[in-house]
Design a protein around this motif. Structure first.
Motif, mmCIF file in Angstrom:
data_model
loop_
_atom_site.group_PDB
_atom_site.id
_atom_site.type_symbol
_atom_site.label_atom_id
_atom_site.label_comp_id
_atom_site.label_asym_id
_atom_site.label_seq_id
_atom_site.Cartn_x
_atom_site.Cartn_y
_atom_site.Cartn_z
ATOM 1 N N GLN A 140 26.818 34.532 42.402
ATOM 2 C CA GLN A 140 25.731 33.875 43.134
ATOM 3 C C GLN A 140 25.063 32.863 42.209
ATOM 4 O OE1 GLN A 140 24.009 34.291 46.420
ATOM 5 N NE2 GLN A 140 23.374 32.343 45.527
ATOM 6 N N PHE A 141 24.909 31.617 42.671
ATOM 7 C CA PHE A 141 24.187 30.625 41.893
ATOM 8 C C PHE A 141 22.689 30.889 41.979
ATOM 9 C CE2 PHE A 141 28.182 28.504 42.998
ATOM 10 C CZ PHE A 141 28.613 28.162 41.733
ATOM 11 N N ASN A 142 21.972 30.561 40.919
ATOM 12 C CA ASN A 142 20.549 30.870 40.865
ATOM 13 C C ASN A 142 19.709 29.916 41.705
ATOM 14 O OD1 ASN A 142 21.017 33.002 39.106
ATOM 15 N ND2 ASN A 142 20.727 31.740 37.284
ATOM 16 N N ASP A 143 19.857 28.625 41.494
ATOM 17 C CA ASP A 143 19.007 27.642 42.161
ATOM 18 C C ASP A 143 19.692 26.993 43.349
ATOM 19 O OD1 ASP A 143 16.987 28.078 40.331
ATOM 20 O OD2 ASP A 143 17.822 26.627 38.919
ATOM 21 N N GLU A 144 20.831 27.479 43.726
ATOM 22 C CA GLU A 144 21.585 26.917 44.831
ATOM 23 C C GLU A 144 22.110 28.053 45.691
ATOM 24 O OE1 GLU A 144 24.498 24.690 42.793
ATOM 25 O OE2 GLU A 144 23.027 23.464 41.747
ATOM 26 N N ALA A 145 22.582 27.696 46.872
ATOM 27 C CA ALA A 145 22.975 28.727 47.832
ATOM 28 C C ALA A 145 24.407 29.195 47.640
ATOM 29 C CB ALA A 145 22.800 28.197 49.257
ATOM 30 N N GLY A 146 25.220 28.506 46.857
ATOM 31 C CA GLY A 146 26.628 28.852 46.731
ATOM 32 C C GLY A 146 26.848 30.246 46.180
ATOM 33 N N ASN A 147 27.806 30.964 46.779
ATOM 34 C CA ASN A 147 28.135 32.314 46.340
ATOM 35 C C ASN A 147 29.520 32.665 46.858
ATOM 36 O OD1 ASN A 147 27.798 34.262 48.951
ATOM 37 N ND2 ASN A 147 26.335 32.562 49.044
ATOM 38 N N GLY A 148 30.094 33.736 46.350
ATOM 39 C CA GLY A 148 31.418 34.133 46.810
ATOM 40 C C GLY A 148 31.929 35.345 46.071
ATOM 41 N N ARG A 149 33.242 35.614 46.290
ATOM 42 C CA ARG A 149 33.900 36.770 45.683
ATOM 43 C C ARG A 149 35.277 36.353 45.185
ATOM 44 N NH1 ARG A 149 31.273 41.540 47.160
ATOM 45 N NH2 ARG A 149 32.992 42.654 46.139
ATOM 46 N N ALA A 150 35.874 37.232 44.402
ATOM 47 C CA ALA A 150 37.261 37.069 43.968
ATOM 48 C C ALA A 150 37.824 38.452 43.666
ATOM 49 C CB ALA A 150 37.358 36.168 42.743
ATOM 50 N N ASP A 151 39.067 38.687 44.083
ATOM 51 C CA ASP A 151 39.700 39.968 43.777
ATOM 52 C C ASP A 151 39.969 40.097 42.287
ATOM 53 O OD1 ASP A 151 39.661 40.555 46.468
ATOM 54 O OD2 ASP A 151 41.676 39.767 46.821
ATOM 55 N N VAL A 152 40.547 39.049 41.715
ATOM 56 C CA VAL A 152 40.878 39.049 40.288
ATOM 57 C C VAL A 152 40.591 37.659 39.733
ATOM 58 C CG1 VAL A 152 42.688 39.336 38.552
ATOM 59 C CG2 VAL A 152 42.677 40.792 40.597
ATOM 60 N N VAL A 153 40.004 37.618 38.542
ATOM 61 C CA VAL A 153 39.782 36.367 37.829
ATOM 62 C C VAL A 153 40.400 36.499 36.448
ATOM 63 C CG1 VAL A 153 38.087 34.765 36.907
ATOM 64 C CG2 VAL A 153 37.638 35.910 39.077
ATOM 65 N N GLU A 154 41.250 35.525 36.096
ATOM 66 C CA GLU A 154 41.861 35.504 34.768
ATOM 67 C C GLU A 154 41.582 34.164 34.115
ATOM 68 O OE1 GLU A 154 45.987 36.342 34.900
ATOM 69 O OE2 GLU A 154 45.731 38.471 35.373
ATOM 70 N N LEU A 155 41.295 34.216 32.805
ATOM 71 C CA LEU A 155 41.043 33.015 32.034
ATOM 72 C C LEU A 155 41.940 33.027 30.811
ATOM 73 C CD1 LEU A 155 39.271 30.459 31.743
ATOM 74 C CD2 LEU A 155 37.762 31.809 30.299
#
Length: 740
Positions: A140-155
């Protein structure tokens, strides 16, 4: 310990960038109260701006227990927290194996910085392989409305992958729209991301599927498709425009705008923008419709706008336009103001400004842009025109000045001529804290050199005019305080006298190159000339008497009420006129009254009225009222009347009828012709992250009874863009304060 734990932090930023292609404003989640968003883990840092280089800051690590019993293994347990600048990470247990350079967490992982916050079910990483993995992520972004999910995140280094990722500006519990993708590959170095098997869902229903799509993850410009425009009207049929943005270089770009008109064919449009080495900037735009299916001819418009600051005192500006035919705006204009354009202006010039002076050297041309206008009715072209305005104080009570102009006029099949107009003056700006008196003496000299076509038989081809212009402007300011209804107010009383003397000169032998009578209103009470342009200088022996009073709130100075009344009294009847102008009164001008009342910050009423005592009738009347209520509700009503010219009523509104629903509309009616000039009605459904507008319009296309009907649908997704016709722009033009 610092490196393995904080290796998660760049990942959080990468995932946030992958989820969105542009910054989005905070949505009004009051319209979606069940937000189910992530909590704020830590109070925001003071200042709110992240440091330029976080990696240079020290990292503070804390936990309830530290276990070093294992060989080459460190275990932190119980309220594990790592803090570096504005970044914070918390978990229940963190294990780090030194020889393998691997770490893992047990229990949820929470992260927050100045831009976003997230949580994951678990995290693990391999520092030797530069690999980090997060499972079951919510962000969730702090000052903006954007948000979402992810099953897996790799970097992996600066390359990232989101599997089963989603993004929306709607609250997590109310997904009115959502972008999902089976796989998102992020390249932080290039600032791009590619998604496969992506879908856009509205209300949980897939409305758009893309097998592959690439989009930016930062604010760097990139080529790509922009939101399309869809509409329908009587003239052109179904319309579809698909803008294509081309990022050609850091200092210039282009947008292609192919537009399909079902009744006319394919119209090609383009816009090219550029920046110069210094302060130069400009735009070249145009449209071209080859072989219009209705007219059988090529149609188009081209425009060049440029601005360049050459030196600290001089700049260059250009605004050049050309249209293919007089019917272009009638056929392709999208509003009443556009379809009633009669002439197209082009200007280009040098402009200078200093401490005491302003100067310009410009060229100006006109083109017929309406079928009701003949070329002979166009204003004279100015090729070129040079002007100078200079005024300088000498001491406290003396000012000297000069207004000068030299112009070459050329007309369409009418010949032309040269004109020089000089007006030096001296004035004494006397005054104190509550009064002023400014006597002014000017001398106006105007001379011509005319082409034979503008010289009547037997007349002089070099006429001139010379005369003095004397004026005295005086005023005072009184004020008093009073209480009313338990509140303090301040009332002012502002009398003003303006005397003007200009002797009569016969000017019938002077041509009319750019001169016409000025519209009379409150500012006209204090003008030194009742004509625009230098071809006529009105004679005058007159005195203006005006009185204004204002009521202001004592605490904030807000103007609650303003009343003004004034009239010009003629000691001698004016004689200078132009062909077609109405006769002037022998006694004086019409009475001019203006009033403004703001009962509150939500209600205002304005009135302008002119009453002619000679005719014993109203010459002009205009009334405008506005009522604003709630968060967005607004109602505007106006009435306009000018004797023998127009009488119109105008009503516009935006009426919220439910938490999400609003009615909107406008009705502009001519009482003189007894016909509707423009009618608009629509409905808007707006939530915290989606807006849908359906608008129907019927309006006059030109100065005739020909009308056009259009129906426009726009779907706006906060954070993505809009699809359909740009109804928000139309509504801004039609409804005052629609976007407040």
């Amino acid at each position: 310990m610092r490196r393995p734990a904080l290796r998660l932090l760049p990942l959080c930023l990468a995932m946030a960038c992958a989820a969105r292609a542009e910054d989005t404003p905070r949505s009004d989640w009051a319209l979606c109260p069940d937000s189910a968003t992530l909590p704020v883990y830590r109070p925001p840092a003071e200042g709110g701006t992240p440091p330029a280089d976080r990696t240079a800051l020290p990292t503070d690590v804390s936990a309830l227990a530290l276990d070093l019993s294992g060989e080459k293994v460190t275990v932190l347990t119980g309220e594990v927290e790592l803090e570096q600048g504005d970044r914070w990470l918390g978990t229940d247990k963190l294990t780090y194996e030194h020889d393998k350079q691997q770490f893992r967490t047990e229990g949820p992982v929470r992260y927050q910085d100045s831009g976003l916050r997230l949580q994951a079910a678990r995290a693990e990483g391999d520092l030797a392989a530069d690999l980090v993995r997060l499972d079951d992520v919510q962000y969730q972004f702090n000052d903006e409305a954007g948000n979402g999910r992810a099953d897996v995140v790799e970097l992996r280094g600066k390359q990232g992958t989101l599997m089963g990722g989603s993004y929306s500006t709607c609250p997590p519990a109310q997904r009115q729209w959502e972008f999902k993708a089976a796989n998102i590959e992020v390249d932080q170095e290039r600032g791009t991301a590619t998604a496969t098997n992506a879908t856009l869902r509205l209300g949980g229903v897939p409305v758009l599927w893309l097998p592959w799509v690439s989009f930016p993850t930062d604010d760097r410009r990139r080529s790509g498709l922009l939101s399309p425009t869809v509409g329908h009207d009587d003239r052109n049929g179904f319309e579809y425009e698909q803008p294509i943005y081309l990022n050609l270089a850091p200092h210039y770009d282009a947008t292609l705008k192919p537009r399909w008109l079902s009744d006319r064919g394919l119209m090609l449009g383009a816009e090219f923008r550029y920046l110069g080495a210094t302060d130069a900037s400009g735009t070249v735009e145009g449209t071209w419709l080859p072989n219009d299916d209705v007219t059988g001819s090529d149609r188009g418009l081209v425009r060049w706008r440029h601005a360049d600051r050459l030196t600290p005192h001089w700049s260059f500006r250009a605004d050049l336009s050309h249209v293919s035919d007089p019917d272009y705006f009638v056929d392709f204009g999208d509003s009443l103001p556009n379809t009633t354009i009669t002439q197209l202006q082009s200007t280009m010039g040098l402009y200078g400004r200093g401490q005491y002076w302003e100067a310009e050297l410009l060229a100006e041309s006109w083109q017929v842009a309406s079928p009701i206008l003949l070329p002979s009715q166009l204003p004279f072209r100015r090729l070129p025109a040079a002007g100078l305005r200079w005024e300088r104080p000498y001491g406290e009570w003396l000012e000297l000045g000069l207004q000068a102009e030299a112009t070459r006029f050329e007309g369409e099949d009418r010949g032309g001529g040269n004109r020089v107009d000089l007006q030096p003056y001296v004035q004494l700006p006397l005054g104190g804290a509550a009064w002023f008196a400014t006597p002014r003496l000017a001398w106006r000299y105007t001379a011509y050199s005319l082409d034979p076509s503008l010289v009547p038989p037997g007349a002089d081809d070099g006429p001139s005019r010379s005369l003095p212009v004397l004026s005295l402007d005086m005023g005072a300011h009184f004020e008093r305080g009073f209480d009313w209804g338990g509140r303090g107010f301040l009332q002012t009383l502002e009398p003003r006298l303006y005397y003007l003397y200009v002797p009569y000169r016969d000017q019938d032998d002077l041509p009319l190159l750019d001169t016409q009578p000025l519209t009379f209103a409150w500012p006209g009470l204090f003008r030194s000339n009742r004509f625009a342009g230098a071809d006529r200088q009105g004679d005058a022996n007159q005195l203006t008497a005006a009185l204004t009073t204002r009521v202001l709130t004592a605490d904030g100075g807000r103007e609650v009420l303003s009343l003004g009344l004034g009239r010009i009294h003629y000691f001698e009847a004016p004689r200078v006129t132009v062909p077609g102008a109405g006769a002037l009164s022998d006694e004086g001008s019409a009475w001019v009254a203006e009033a403004r009342w703001s009962a509150s910050e939500r209600f205002s009423l304005g009135l302008a009225h002119q009453w002619d005592p000679d005719q014993s009738g109203t010459q002009l009347s205009a009334v405008r009222g506005q009522w604003r209520y709630g968060e967005r509700g607004v109602v505007n009503a106006a009435y306009r009347y000018r004797a023998d010219l127009l009488e119109q009523a105008d009503l516009s509104f935006l009426l919220p009828v439910h938490r999400n629903w609003s009615l909107l509309g406008r009705w502009n009616y001519s009482l003189l012709e007894r016909q509707t000039l423009e009618a608009m009605a629509g409905v808007e459904w707006k939530s915290c992250c989606v807006a849908v507008r359906l608008v129907g319009r019927r309006y006059l296309r030109e100065f005739s009874d020909e009308r056009n009907t259009g129906v426009y649908l726009e779907i706006e997704l906060n954070g993505v863009g809009s699809f359909g016709r740009d109804t928000a722009r139309l509504l801004d033009d039609a409804i005052l304060d629609y976007s407040r």
